[in-house]
Design a protein around this motif. Structure first.
Motif, PDB file in Angstrom:
ATOM      1  N   LEU A 298       0.841  -1.209   0.000  1.00  0.00           N
ATOM      2  CA  LEU A 298       0.000   0.000   0.000  1.00  0.00           C
ATOM      3  C   LEU A 298       0.871   1.252   0.000  1.00  0.00           C
ATOM      4  N   SER A 301       2.707   1.697  -3.332  1.00  0.00           N
ATOM      5  CA  SER A 301       1.789   2.102  -4.391  1.00  0.00           C
ATOM      6  C   SER A 301       1.432   3.578  -4.249  1.00  0.00           C
ATOM      7  N   LEU A 302       1.175   4.008  -3.002  1.00  0.00           N
ATOM      8  CA  LEU A 302       0.855   5.420  -2.762  1.00  0.00           C
ATOM      9  C   LEU A 302       2.021   6.324  -3.141  1.00  0.00           C
TER      10      LEU A 302
ATOM     11  N   ASP B  10      -6.360  12.914  -3.241  1.00  0.00           N
ATOM     12  CA  ASP B  10      -5.681  12.016  -2.310  1.00  0.00           C
ATOM     13  C   ASP B  10      -6.514  10.778  -2.031  1.00  0.00           C
ATOM     14  N   ARG B  12      -8.671   9.457  -3.974  1.00  0.00           N
ATOM     15  CA  ARG B  12      -8.632   8.576  -5.148  1.00  0.00           C
ATOM     16  C   ARG B  12      -7.334   7.782  -5.178  1.00  0.00           C
ATOM     17  N   ARG B  13      -6.239   8.500  -4.820  1.00  0.00           N
ATOM     18  CA  ARG B  13      -4.942   7.805  -4.809  1.00  0.00           C
ATOM     19  C   ARG B  13      -4.947   6.668  -3.795  1.00  0.00           C
ATOM     20  N   ILE B  14      -5.470   7.007  -2.607  1.00  0.00           N
ATOM     21  CA  ILE B  14      -5.478   5.993  -1.551  1.00  0.00           C
ATOM     22  C   ILE B  14      -6.322   4.796  -1.968  1.00  0.00           C
ATOM     23  N   LYS B  16      -7.004   3.794  -4.980  1.00  0.00           N
ATOM     24  CA  LYS B  16      -6.298   3.026  -6.015  1.00  0.00           C
ATOM     25  C   LYS B  16      -5.243   2.129  -5.376  1.00  0.00           C
ATOM     26  N   ALA B  17      -4.502   2.731  -4.450  1.00  0.00           N
ATOM     27  CA  ALA B  17      -3.431   1.954  -3.817  1.00  0.00           C
ATOM     28  C   ALA B  17      -3.993   0.805  -3.000  1.00  0.00           C
ATOM     29  N   ILE B  18      -5.121   1.072  -2.288  1.00  0.00           N
ATOM     30  CA  ILE B  18      -5.745  -0.006  -1.505  1.00  0.00           C
ATOM     31  C   ILE B  18      -6.206  -1.110  -2.438  1.00  0.00           C
TER      32      ILE B  18
END
Lengths: 313, 446
Positions: A298, A301-302, B10, B12-14, B16-18
């Motif tokens: 996570l 990726s962030l 932010d 949206r980024r989080i 996506k990363a999750i």
């Protein structure tokens, strides 16, 4: 909430609200869409949300019997992992493995994609050859490279036969060479995969942009730096994110070729995670390990999304 | 950009990363669960009773596949019994225990479990196995079970959880023709560390460049091949209370020095190798001796019938003044704690049968393993090859079962690593074993 924040206001046109009954003119909520969503939601909850939450709880517990008895141990599982020197060894190896798995094939794939994109003759055959390793199953590739790099393998036979070395080298059972040996196989397998993504990105760049650069008298390097790379950024970002996630969860690559040895010299996080959870049957510790891996993936990726400067992938 | 917009990006980024990271988070769970579910569909272990009085009681017997196939026990048993039907359920070693854990957790355990002896204490600790103290005491033949198997092989925390099943012990094999050509006596193979090293030297000078096939690279083989040399010198892996590791004591150092000499003098194939097991080179007569287990008999027989007629076995060498030893591995056989009523009785009857004359014959003649009872060695088949089975029988008398500790599996890794570091020339034996002992003590205390 102000009306400025509504979806229709932001995109400047009317969007019907399908989740209220306003379109039918009747008061109350229209449940029909929720009904359609229910099977997918239930499936999602059963196969993803429940195991996720249960595994998270398990990471703070110790299983005492397989009949379902568990004992709460707080942060003990996490403490045990973080104080385990093999975890840190595996973490360092994973960083090295990730760099080798993501960036080396990326650079090679980009170079080859540019070469193919120039349209030199024979590129379709070349492209097919480069892609062949991608379709070779990972375990098969691991076994083949195990044979090639073994003490009685082809590489040693060639090196000894050519007089380059006197004795066969230990590639796989060497604390120095085991991880690089695995990386050779990984790079061989992934370069073609990245090549395809990057080539698609390259072919999506309009010719007139390059035409304009030529008219402006830009050098090849300046064109590459100022046009190709920026326009290729979404494709590069995709390959990097896929690569990072794949590298953190990479398992069979190492497991088949070296099993993480000798003496943990090629141990990566996923192989050690497997051993803790499924060889030693330390399920609570294994769950904690899984969440540490999740947190790493996570975070990485962030970071990649943030430092790439945008969210458009 | 407004604050609202930035936080939106932010988020949206989080998300996506999750989303991306969830793929990783669930990878392990889904893989394991899947195999368990598939297994459940194939097994008839739903706990329902066999309908009707004439219907046989069906029970499932789980063991490992690969190499010898233990499902033959079920075939032979079913041929001669009508009231009980055994459904064999074999799994490759790597998958067997994961699938078993999933099944037991789901309350769907096979009734009869053939367990590698190193796994027995962990499964007993997890409550997967039923105690069978009364059953063990009621069997008359337990008197003739080899003593080391009665002491450790089947017990944990003073309770009997299993019967010894098929035994795989470690010994060395030698090529009698090579011995004769090198001037060694094939009827008196080397007994001490020094005699063994001297024999290797003699064979090497006779033109057999690599006299010994051996590998300690795979985790588990350090216990199978190295520990008997420690026991032979009077050493132990753990103290009696199993609270302290003793692998850094002198007998263990001496044993490791012996393997180091084999490595440094080129007497052995690369002992750190994980490329393959050692039977191939010996069966092809590229090497003159081989460290192996009971399965080596069948492996050599199938690959080189001529060598099979001209090979012998011997217990591992010992240091001067020591007592030769062997690692008693293989499977024990248990009843699941989830089996009850007539299924439990049926499971016990099958367990009784595998240790009968007929069952032991399957063990020796069909599977190539060794029986737990002394009478299992009193067959024509065994008597005809005393040059092979003589050492095995001696090993059953003098050998050791592994330390019965639920976390022994975790302790093998540090020992294996220490041996590898020494054989690769990265560390001397004493500091390597001290490091291993410290790590193992950490496991014991955690």
């Amino acid at each position: 909430m102000s009306s400025r924040n509504t979806l229709s206001d932001r995109i400047g046109r009317f969007v019907p609200d399908r989740f209220s009954s306003s379109t039918t003119g009747e008061p109350g909520i229209n449940w029909t869409p929720y009904l359609y969503l229910l099977p997918a939601f239930v499936l999602y909850a059963v196969v993803l949300v429940y195991p996720f939450i249960d595994t998270f709880i398990l990471s703070f517990q110790r299983i005492t019997t397989l009949g379902g008895e568990r004992r709460w141990v707080g942060l003990q599982n996490y403490e045990a992992i973080l104080s385990d020197p093999i975890f840190w060894r595996a973490s360092l190896n994973t960083v090295i493995f990730s760099i080798g798995m993501v960036f080396v094939p990326l650079v090679l794939g980009l170079g080859l994609a540019i070469l193919i994109d120039t349209g030199v003759s024979g590129t379709s055959t070349f492209r097919s050859l480069i892609f062949v390793p991608v379709i070779v199953p990972l375990v098969v590739a691991g076994i083949i490279f195990g044979w090639l790099l073994g003490t009685n393998g082809l590489l040693n036979s060639v090196l000894v036969g050519a007089g380059i070395i006197e004795e066969p080298m230990r590639f796989l059972n060497s604390t120095t060479w085991s991880l690089p040996s695995v990386l050779v196989m990984v790079i061989w397998k992934r370069t073609g995969y990245y090549l395809v993504i990057l080539l698609a990105g390259l072919q999506g760049i309009p010719d007139n942009v390059y035409e304009a650069a030529r008219v402006a008298g830009k050098s090849r390097w300046a064109t590459f730096r100022n046009i190709t790379l920026p326009l290729l950024k979404p494709a590069i970002l995709v390959t990097v994110i896929i690569g990072i996630i794949d590298s953190v969860k990479a398992f069979a690559h190492v497991y088949v070729m070296t099993g993480g040895g000798p003496s943990h010299s090629s141990e990566i996080l996923a192989t050690y995670f497997y051993k803790v959870a499924f060889r030693f049957f330390q399920f609570g510790k294994g769950a904690a390990y899984g969440f540490i891996l999740f947190a790493i993936a996570l975070t990485l990726s962030l970071l990649v999304i943030r430092f790439s400067g945008g969210s458009e992938i | 950009m407004s604050f609202d917009d930035e936080s939106d990006v932010d988020r949206r980024r989080i998300l996506k990363a999750i989303g991306a990271s969830s793929v990783l988070g669930l990878a392990g769970c889904s893989g394991n669960g899947g195999s368990g579910e598939t297994e459940d569909e194939t097994d008839n272990t739903d706990g329902t009773d066999a309908s009707g009085d004439d219907e046989p009681v069906e029970i499932t017997y789980r063991d490992r596949s690969g190499g010898s196939d233990p499902s033959i026990y079920a075939d032979v048993y079913n041929d001669s019994h009508d009231s009980i039907e055994i459904n064999p359920s074999m799994k490759p070693v790597e998958e067997k225990y994961r699938a078993l854990i999933a099944q037991i957790s789901a309350g769907n355990s096979p009734e009869v479990l053939g367990l590698d002896v190193v796994y027995l204490p962990r499964f007993a600790q997890l409550g997967a196995l039923d105690t069978i103290n009364d059953f063990f005491d009621s069997r008359e033949y337990t008197d003739e079970i080899f003593q080391p198997l009665k002491e450790d092989f089947i017990n944990w925390n003073d309770d009997v959880y299993a019967m010894p099943f098929w035994i795989d012990l470690s010994a060395y094999y030698y090529n009698k023709n090579h011995y004769e050509e090198a001037g060694l006596d094939p009827e008196n193979p080397p007994e001490t560390f020094q005699e063994f090293l001297d024999a290797c030297e003699t064979l090497q000078q006779a033109g057999y460049d690599t006299p010994l096939s051996n590998t300690l690279g795979f985790v588990g083989l350090e216990s199978f091949f190295y520990l008997p040399h420690v026991w032979a010198g009077g050493g132990e892996f753990l103290n009696e209370d199993k609270t302290e590791c003793l692998i850094d004591e002198q007998p263990a150092v001496d044993a490791l020095n012996f393997f180091l000499e084999l490595q440094e003098n080129g007497y052995s194939t690369d002992q750190t190798s994980t490329e393959s097991f050692t039977y191939g080179a010996f069966a092809a007569e590229e090497t003159s001796m081989m460290y192996g287990g009971g399965t080596g008999v069948g492996a050599v027989k199938s690959q080189n019938e001529e060598l099979f007629e001209n090979m012998g076995t011997a217990m591992f060498p010992k240091p001067e003044g020591g007592t030769r030893s062997s690692f008693l591995g293989g499977d024990s056989i248990s009843v699941s704690s989830q089996a009850s009523g007539e299924k439990r009785e049926a499971a016990l009857e099958f367990i009784d049968w595998v240790n009968s004359e007929e069952g032991m014959k399957v063990t020796v003649e069909d599977l190539g393993y060794l029986p737990a009872r002394k009478s299992g060695f009193d067959t024509e088949y065994v008597k005809n090859r005393q040059d092979i089975f003589g050492a095995f029988r001696q090993g059953m008398e003098q050998g050791h079962a592994p330390p019965m500790h639920p976390r022994f599996l975790e302790m093998q890794g540090p020992l294996n690593n220490a041996i590898e570091r020494v054989l690769l020339g990265n560390q001397d034996p004493q500091p390597a074993l001290t490091q291993a002992a410290e790590t193992i003590n950490g496991v014991l205390q955690s």
